[in-house]
Design a protein around this motif. Structure first.
Motif, mmCIF file in Angstrom:
data_model
loop_
_atom_site.group_PDB
_atom_site.id
_atom_site.type_symbol
_atom_site.label_atom_id
_atom_site.label_comp_id
_atom_site.label_asym_id
_atom_site.label_seq_id
_atom_site.Cartn_x
_atom_site.Cartn_y
_atom_site.Cartn_z
ATOM 1 N N GLY A 35 0.778 -1.225 0.000
ATOM 2 C CA GLY A 35 0.000 0.000 0.000
ATOM 3 C C GLY A 35 0.811 1.277 0.000
ATOM 4 O O GLY A 35 0.258 2.362 -0.075
ATOM 5 N N LYS A 36 2.126 1.191 0.062
ATOM 6 C CA LYS A 36 2.951 2.394 0.070
ATOM 7 C C LYS A 36 3.694 2.523 -1.249
ATOM 8 O O LYS A 36 4.440 1.630 -1.648
ATOM 9 N N GLY A 37 3.464 3.654 -1.916
ATOM 10 C CA GLY A 37 4.164 3.955 -3.164
ATOM 11 C C GLY A 37 5.137 5.093 -2.936
ATOM 12 O O GLY A 37 5.844 5.126 -1.941
ATOM 13 N N GLY A 38 5.138 6.038 -3.863
ATOM 14 C CA GLY A 38 6.021 7.187 -3.722
ATOM 15 C C GLY A 38 7.479 6.860 -3.988
ATOM 16 O O GLY A 38 8.364 7.588 -3.570
ATOM 17 N N ARG A 39 7.722 5.757 -4.690
ATOM 18 C CA ARG A 39 9.098 5.330 -4.982
ATOM 19 C C ARG A 39 9.403 5.549 -6.469
ATOM 20 O O ARG A 39 9.858 4.660 -7.156
ATOM 21 N N GLU A 40 9.171 6.766 -6.935
ATOM 22 C CA GLU A 40 9.324 7.054 -8.355
ATOM 23 C C GLU A 40 10.782 7.284 -8.744
ATOM 24 O O GLU A 40 11.543 7.885 -8.005
ATOM 25 N N GLN A 41 11.117 6.784 -9.914
ATOM 26 C CA GLN A 41 12.372 7.112 -10.577
ATOM 27 C C GLN A 41 12.034 7.414 -12.030
ATOM 28 O O GLN A 41 11.174 6.760 -12.614
ATOM 29 N N THR A 179 16.927 10.608 -3.707
ATOM 30 C CA THR A 179 17.760 11.805 -3.531
ATOM 31 C C THR A 179 16.936 13.083 -3.453
ATOM 32 O O THR A 179 17.510 14.175 -3.412
ATOM 33 N N ASP A 180 15.624 12.970 -3.428
ATOM 34 C CA ASP A 180 14.748 14.137 -3.339
ATOM 35 C C ASP A 180 14.602 14.536 -1.876
ATOM 36 O O ASP A 180 13.715 14.050 -1.172
ATOM 37 N N GLN A 181 15.473 15.432 -1.423
ATOM 38 C CA GLN A 181 15.483 15.814 -0.013
ATOM 39 C C GLN A 181 14.267 16.642 0.386
ATOM 40 O O GLN A 181 13.903 16.667 1.550
ATOM 41 N N ARG A 182 13.650 17.304 -0.586
ATOM 42 C CA ARG A 182 12.445 18.067 -0.261
ATOM 43 C C ARG A 182 11.312 17.113 0.101
ATOM 44 O O ARG A 182 10.586 17.339 1.064
ATOM 45 N N ARG A 183 11.153 16.050 -0.674
ATOM 46 C CA ARG A 183 10.109 15.059 -0.385
ATOM 47 C C ARG A 183 10.506 14.132 0.751
ATOM 48 O O ARG A 183 9.661 13.707 1.532
ATOM 49 N N ASN A 184 11.772 13.771 0.781
ATOM 50 C CA ASN A 184 12.265 12.795 1.764
ATOM 51 C C ASN A 184 13.475 13.363 2.498
ATOM 52 O O ASN A 184 14.614 13.046 2.154
ATOM 53 N N PRO A 189 14.791 3.966 3.742
ATOM 54 C CA PRO A 189 15.730 2.876 4.056
ATOM 55 C C PRO A 189 16.075 1.978 2.862
ATOM 56 O O PRO A 189 17.212 1.502 2.767
ATOM 57 N N GLU A 190 15.138 1.769 1.944
ATOM 58 C CA GLU A 190 15.445 0.904 0.808
ATOM 59 C C GLU A 190 16.482 1.526 -0.118
ATOM 60 O O GLU A 190 17.120 0.831 -0.907
ATOM 61 N N CYS A 191 16.679 2.843 -0.023
ATOM 62 C CA CYS A 191 17.635 3.536 -0.882
ATOM 63 C C CYS A 191 19.081 3.305 -0.436
ATOM 64 O O CYS A 191 20.007 3.597 -1.178
ATOM 65 N N MET A 192 19.259 2.792 0.750
ATOM 66 C CA MET A 192 20.592 2.564 1.277
ATOM 67 C C MET A 192 21.170 1.221 0.840
ATOM 68 O O MET A 192 22.319 0.917 1.118
ATOM 69 N N ALA A 193 20.373 0.415 0.136
ATOM 70 C CA ALA A 193 20.776 -0.961 -0.176
ATOM 71 C C ALA A 193 21.707 -1.069 -1.382
ATOM 72 O O ALA A 193 22.303 -2.098 -1.598
#
Length: 195
Positions: A35-41, A179-184, A189-193
């Motif tokens: 149910g969680k999105g917001g993982r756009e590239q 890398t979107d610091q304004r949004r995140n 955590p998945e970006c650190m993998a």
């Protein structure tokens, strides 16, 4: 691909965004897990997708989800459930195709408006193919030796695919939610993998 559930849907998206004439076409990928999105590239394609057919594919196994364009990996989403990061694997998904109006965000943040004088709009498909596990699926899918996509060869990118993936990211990526610091403000955590 979509699990067709409202609250805890899983979904993988290829979304072709609007472009300005003469500029590259952009494709956006997104991953929903539980149910969680917001993982756009987003990447700029290195060709005109309207000029000819191309192959868009998703490899989904218990190790990762890899999005491909003409066998070029453009996105990898790893299974990091061991670190508490949701990974879509428990729900069956169907394949859907839609054309929808996203004038407010998909066309360079709403700067380029849709030219409705060019309607109707069409999308064409050929040589459609799908291989996957049947329902109840995911739990028994990994243990079935006839499912080639679960084999050792497909559990990671080989050196050639990893090189191609880095090339896409370095030369064609134009947006990454990681890398979107304004949004995140805190890196998801998945970006650190890594890849």
């Amino acid at each position: 691909m979509n699990s067709d559930t409202d609250q805890i849907r899983d979904e993988f998206d290829f979304e072709f965004l609007g472009n300005r004439s003469g500029q590259p076409y952009s494709v956006q990928t997104n991953v929903y897990a539980y149910g969680k999105g917001g993982r756009e590239q987003r990447i700029n394609l290195w060709f005109d997708p309207a000029a000819d057919f191309h192959t868009y594919s998703i490899l989904w196994n218990h190790q990762h989800v890899v999005f491909y364009v003409d066998e070029m990996p453009i996105r990898v989403y790893k299974n990091n459930e061991a670190k508490g990061i949701p990974f879509p694997k428990m729900q069956p998904m169907g394949v859907y195709s839609t054309l929808w109006e996203a004038d407010d965000w998909a066309t360079r943040g709403g700067l380029e408006k849709i030219d409705w004088n060019k309607a109707p709009f069409y999308a064409y498909y050929k040589d459609f193919d799908i291989e996957g596990c049947i329902i109840p699926g995911p739990a028994t899918c990994a243990s079935n030796p006839s499912n080639w996509w679960e084999g050792v060869t497909y559990q990671h990118l080989d050196s050639v695919a990893a090189h191609r993936y880095r090339w896409v990211r370095m030369n064609h990526m134009i947006y990454d939610y990681c890398t979107d610091q304004r949004r995140n403000p805190v890196t998801p955590p998945e970006c650190m993998a890594g890849i």
